[in-house]
Design a protein around this motif. Structure first.
Motif, PDB file in Angstrom:
ATOM      1  N   LEU A 230       0.967  -1.369  -0.438  1.00  0.00           N
ATOM      2  CA  LEU A 230      -0.182  -0.611   0.058  1.00  0.00           C
ATOM      3  C   LEU A 230       0.907   1.537  -0.109  1.00  0.00           C
ATOM      4  O   LEU A 230       1.904   1.019   0.376  1.00  0.00           O
ATOM      5  CB  LEU A 230      -0.670   0.243   1.354  1.00  0.00           C
TER       6      LEU A 230
ATOM      7  N   ALA B 248      -2.947   5.683  -1.436  1.00  0.00           N
ATOM      8  CA  ALA B 248      -4.438   4.560  -0.638  1.00  0.00           C
ATOM      9  C   ALA B 248      -4.653   5.209   0.061  1.00  0.00           C
ATOM     10  O   ALA B 248      -5.896   4.787   1.300  1.00  0.00           O
ATOM     11  CB  ALA B 248      -4.128   3.018  -0.081  1.00  0.00           C
TER      12      ALA B 248
ATOM     13  N   SER C 203      -8.451   3.531   3.953  1.00  0.00           N
ATOM     14  CA  SER C 203      -8.469   2.989   4.822  1.00  0.00           C
ATOM     15  C   SER C 203      -9.301   2.169   5.298  1.00  0.00           C
ATOM     16  O   SER C 203      -8.272   0.885   4.919  1.00  0.00           O
ATOM     17  CB  SER C 203      -7.574   3.662   6.231  1.00  0.00           C
TER      18      SER C 203
ATOM     19  N   ALA D  81      -8.847  -0.797   2.199  1.00  0.00           N
ATOM     20  CA  ALA D  81      -7.687  -1.167   1.998  1.00  0.00           C
ATOM     21  C   ALA D  81      -7.780  -2.797   3.153  1.00  0.00           C
ATOM     22  O   ALA D  81      -7.285  -3.298   2.969  1.00  0.00           O
ATOM     23  CB  ALA D  81      -6.261  -0.929   2.118  1.00  0.00           C
TER      24      ALA D  81
ATOM     25  N   ALA E 270       0.461  -7.308   4.326  1.00  0.00           N
ATOM     26  CA  ALA E 270       0.578  -5.788   3.864  1.00  0.00           C
ATOM     27  C   ALA E 270       2.371  -5.557   4.414  1.00  0.00           C
ATOM     28  O   ALA E 270       2.515  -5.183   5.225  1.00  0.00           O
ATOM     29  CB  ALA E 270      -0.961  -5.265   4.170  1.00  0.00           C
TER      30      ALA E 270
ATOM     31  N   LEU F  19       3.276  -1.801   3.913  1.00  0.00           N
ATOM     32  CA  LEU F  19       3.110  -0.375   3.931  1.00  0.00           C
ATOM     33  C   LEU F  19       4.406   0.648   3.970  1.00  0.00           C
ATOM     34  O   LEU F  19       6.027   0.341   3.963  1.00  0.00           O
ATOM     35  CB  LEU F  19       2.676   0.075   5.099  1.00  0.00           C
TER      36      LEU F  19
ATOM     37  N   ALA G 141       1.691   5.651   3.347  1.00  0.00           N
ATOM     38  CA  ALA G 141       1.166   5.002   3.287  1.00  0.00           C
ATOM     39  C   ALA G 141       0.722   4.457   5.311  1.00  0.00           C
ATOM     40  O   ALA G 141      -0.321   3.585   5.253  1.00  0.00           O
ATOM     41  CB  ALA G 141       1.030   3.407   2.627  1.00  0.00           C
TER      42      ALA G 141
ATOM     43  N   VAL H 228      -1.092  -1.378  -4.774  1.00  0.00           N
ATOM     44  CA  VAL H 228      -1.557   0.071  -4.480  1.00  0.00           C
ATOM     45  C   VAL H 228      -1.768   1.827  -4.505  1.00  0.00           C
ATOM     46  O   VAL H 228      -0.901   1.849  -3.794  1.00  0.00           O
ATOM     47  CB  VAL H 228      -3.242  -0.355  -3.717  1.00  0.00           C
TER      48      VAL H 228
ATOM     49  N   ALA I 272      -7.839   3.918  -5.373  1.00  0.00           N
ATOM     50  CA  ALA I 272      -7.584   2.888  -4.673  1.00  0.00           C
ATOM     51  C   ALA I 272      -8.592   2.365  -3.999  1.00  0.00           C
ATOM     52  O   ALA I 272      -8.992   1.148  -3.999  1.00  0.00           O
ATOM     53  CB  ALA I 272      -6.606   3.485  -4.330  1.00  0.00           C
TER      54      ALA I 272
ATOM     55  N   LEU J 228     -10.116  -0.772  -4.273  1.00  0.00           N
ATOM     56  CA  LEU J 228      -9.906  -1.933  -3.127  1.00  0.00           C
ATOM     57  C   LEU J 228     -11.530  -2.622  -3.149  1.00  0.00           C
ATOM     58  O   LEU J 228     -11.919  -3.411  -3.044  1.00  0.00           O
ATOM     59  CB  LEU J 228      -9.622  -1.278  -1.957  1.00  0.00           C
TER      60      LEU J 228
END
Length: 534
Positions: A208, A212, A216, A219, A230, A232, A236, A270, A316, A320
């Motif tokens: 992410l 994005a 939040s 995601a 994930a 970040l 992000a 993303v 995004a 998502l």
């Protein structure tokens, strides 16, 4: 008589602009005539670069548009660096400048603030730049700017108004506020193909990025449905809470993260460039061995390395949410286990040299839960980029990524504090070298009653560059600086200042700072004994 200047203010108000960061001069004072009696708050920086950084911090912390007023010539050239940082990090910023009269454009006569082609300078660091040749062009130009901010990759927009157009009568022009387009969602067929790819994935991984930051909830929902770890990026941070079981890590340049990118059979990236400034301590090109799905609002970005097997053009949040509607929750996956293993591996890979910064950031987070951290290019920030986990989005950003400017942290933190208001503390993470680039903005903060907290890391010069030179056998020239007494300077501006010698003192000062209406400067020497505790 209504003028183009007054029309500019009315249009900005109608588009919801609440704050303008600007410095008045003889060429743009008519804009200030229009500001009188408006609902827009004006903040006066002490340098146009500071104005741009304030607008940048305001925009990143709030998601709103940061607006600046500058004069022609040096006003523009001063703000270009801030525009470059905002351009690199996709920050919505509107810069409105004046320019010399119409009959002098393209025909230099040696006038005050004259540039041969002022708009061309701004074009290099803006989504578009335009000269307003008549009041009739203003509504359309501002609508174009707001459309960029609302539905495209949000980057600076530059509008310049000749001084004679600024004062031109606009009584025949009605300000027109255009309905703004919404962000596009990827095509349904592309979403279906990507969802099928994710559905079949055995070891999916999500990256992410800052694109994005407004998605939040979407995601988190998708990651949990996919049962996918994930990672970040810096911009992000906070999209997942610090203890979320699927949060895998932060530093894309760390060996465990690079290995995870290579091992995943499908990577969903993303709103991220996957760029070199995310790779610390050394820039490396990420390698994805499996299939790569990229989502981005910028079509051009989707054609850059690393190349996607499936590029999706669109917003995004919409993409998502679309995935979540197409995917059933994954049963019996090992995403939580994989994420935990990656977190442990990244922690183990952290260099011992950043231990003091980990203790420092832990103390800050404990004393000021939910604070916004705005960083300069400084050692504290380079370290925190590798491990720090804020509690919510838009709470940790800095100038060490993207363009990589110095002097960003203090003014950007002032802008962020104006945006989020007194309910949330804002901490500027700066070094002695970077703070000296923009220390005059302390006067702006005092004037605006902004209680920003400046955590000043003092290593007697440009410490990061000094270490870089030493590591390459280069003589330490130009990096060991004469550093002033920052506490005396802070008090001279009307700020509270203290030199920190213990964690207990740090916590007490942070608690007290939150109740003040002036900035607090807390200086920490890099050789302070308490940093070695624990």
């Amino acid at each position: 008589m209504p003028t183009c200047a007054g029309m500019t203010i009315r249009l900005l108000e109608t588009y919801g602009i609440e704050v303008i960061f600007g410095i008045p001069g003889v060429h743009n004072v008519e804009l200030y005539r229009g500001l009188e009696g408006s609902s827009v708050r004006h903040v006066t920086p002490r340098h146009e670069q500071g104005a741009g950084f304030m607008a940048d911090g305001y925009a990143r912390a709030t998601g709103k548009v940061g607006v600046c007023f500058t004069v022609s010539g040096p006003g523009l050239t001063n703000i270009l660096t801030a525009m470059g940082q905002a351009y690199a990090d996709s920050v919505p910023m509107l810069v409105i400048s004046t320019v010399n009269p119409l009959d002098q454009l393209g025909a230099p006569v040696g006038a005050l603030h004259e540039l041969r082609a002022q708009r061309n300078l701004a074009a290099e660091v803006s989504a578009f730049s335009q000269t307003i040749l008549s009041p009739a062009q203003l509504s359309e130009a501002l609508a174009r700017a707001m459309a960029v901010f609302s539905s495209a990759r949000p980057r600076p927009v530059y509008l310049e108004i000749p001084v004679d157009v600024l004062t031109a009568a606009a009584d025949d022009e009605q300000p027109v506020v255009s309905p703004l387009p919404t962000r596009p969602s990827p095509a349904p067929a592309a979403l279906d193909a990507a969802a099928e790819m994710l559905r079949k994935a055995r070891t999916p991984l999500v990256v992410l990025g800052g694109g994005a930051v407004s998605a939040s909830a979407e995601a988190r929902q998708l990651i949990e449905r996919l049962d996918a770890p994930a990672i970040l990026t810096v911009n992000a941070r906070g999209l997942l809470p610090p203890h979320h079981p699927l949060l895998a890590g932060e530093n894309l340049g760390a060996a465990p993260m690079r290995e995870a990118l290579r091992d995943a059979d499908v990577v969903l990236a993303v709103g991220t460039e996957l760029g070199e400034t995310e790779m610390y301590p050394a820039p490396v090109e990420p390698v994805v061995s499996g299939k790569l799905i990229r989502i981005d609002i910028d079509a051009e970005q989707l054609t850059r390395k690393p190349f996607a097997h499936l590029p999706l053009l669109g917003d995004a949040a919409g993409a998502l949410a679309g995935f979540s509607a197409l995917l059933a929750p994954r049963e019996g996956g090992d995403g939580v286990h994989r994420a935990a293993a990656l977190r442990a591996a990244q922690t183990a890979a952290l260099p011992a040299s950043i231990a003091p910064y980990r203790r420092l950031m832990a103390a800050l987070d404990e004393a000021l839960p939910g604070a916004v951290y705005v960083g300069d290019s400084t050692q504290t920030v380079y370290a925190a980029n590798q491990f720090f986990r804020p509690r919510q989005p838009r709470s940790f950003f800095n100038a060490s990524t993207g363009y990589g400017t110095l002097g960003y942290g203090l003014p950007a933190a002032i802008g962020a504090a104006i945006g989020v208001g007194p309910a949330r503390p804002v901490v500027a993470l700066g070094g002695d070298g970077g703070v000296l680039f923009s220390i005059g903005e302390l006067a702006s903060a005092v004037e605006a009653e902004v209680p920003v907290i400046v955590l000043l890391w003092n290593n007697g010069g440009y410490g990061e560059i000094r270490d870089y030179m030493t590591g390459r056998g280069i003589a330490r020239l130009g990096v060991d600086l004469k550093v002033p007494d920052f506490i005396t300077i802070a008090r001279g501006f009307g700020c509270h200042g203290a030199r920190i010698e213990s964690f207990d003192e740090l916590r007490a000062e942070l608690t007290a700072a939150a109740a003040r209406r002036v900035p607090t400067i807390l200086e920490i020497r890099d050789d302070a004994a308490f940093l070695a505790e624990g």
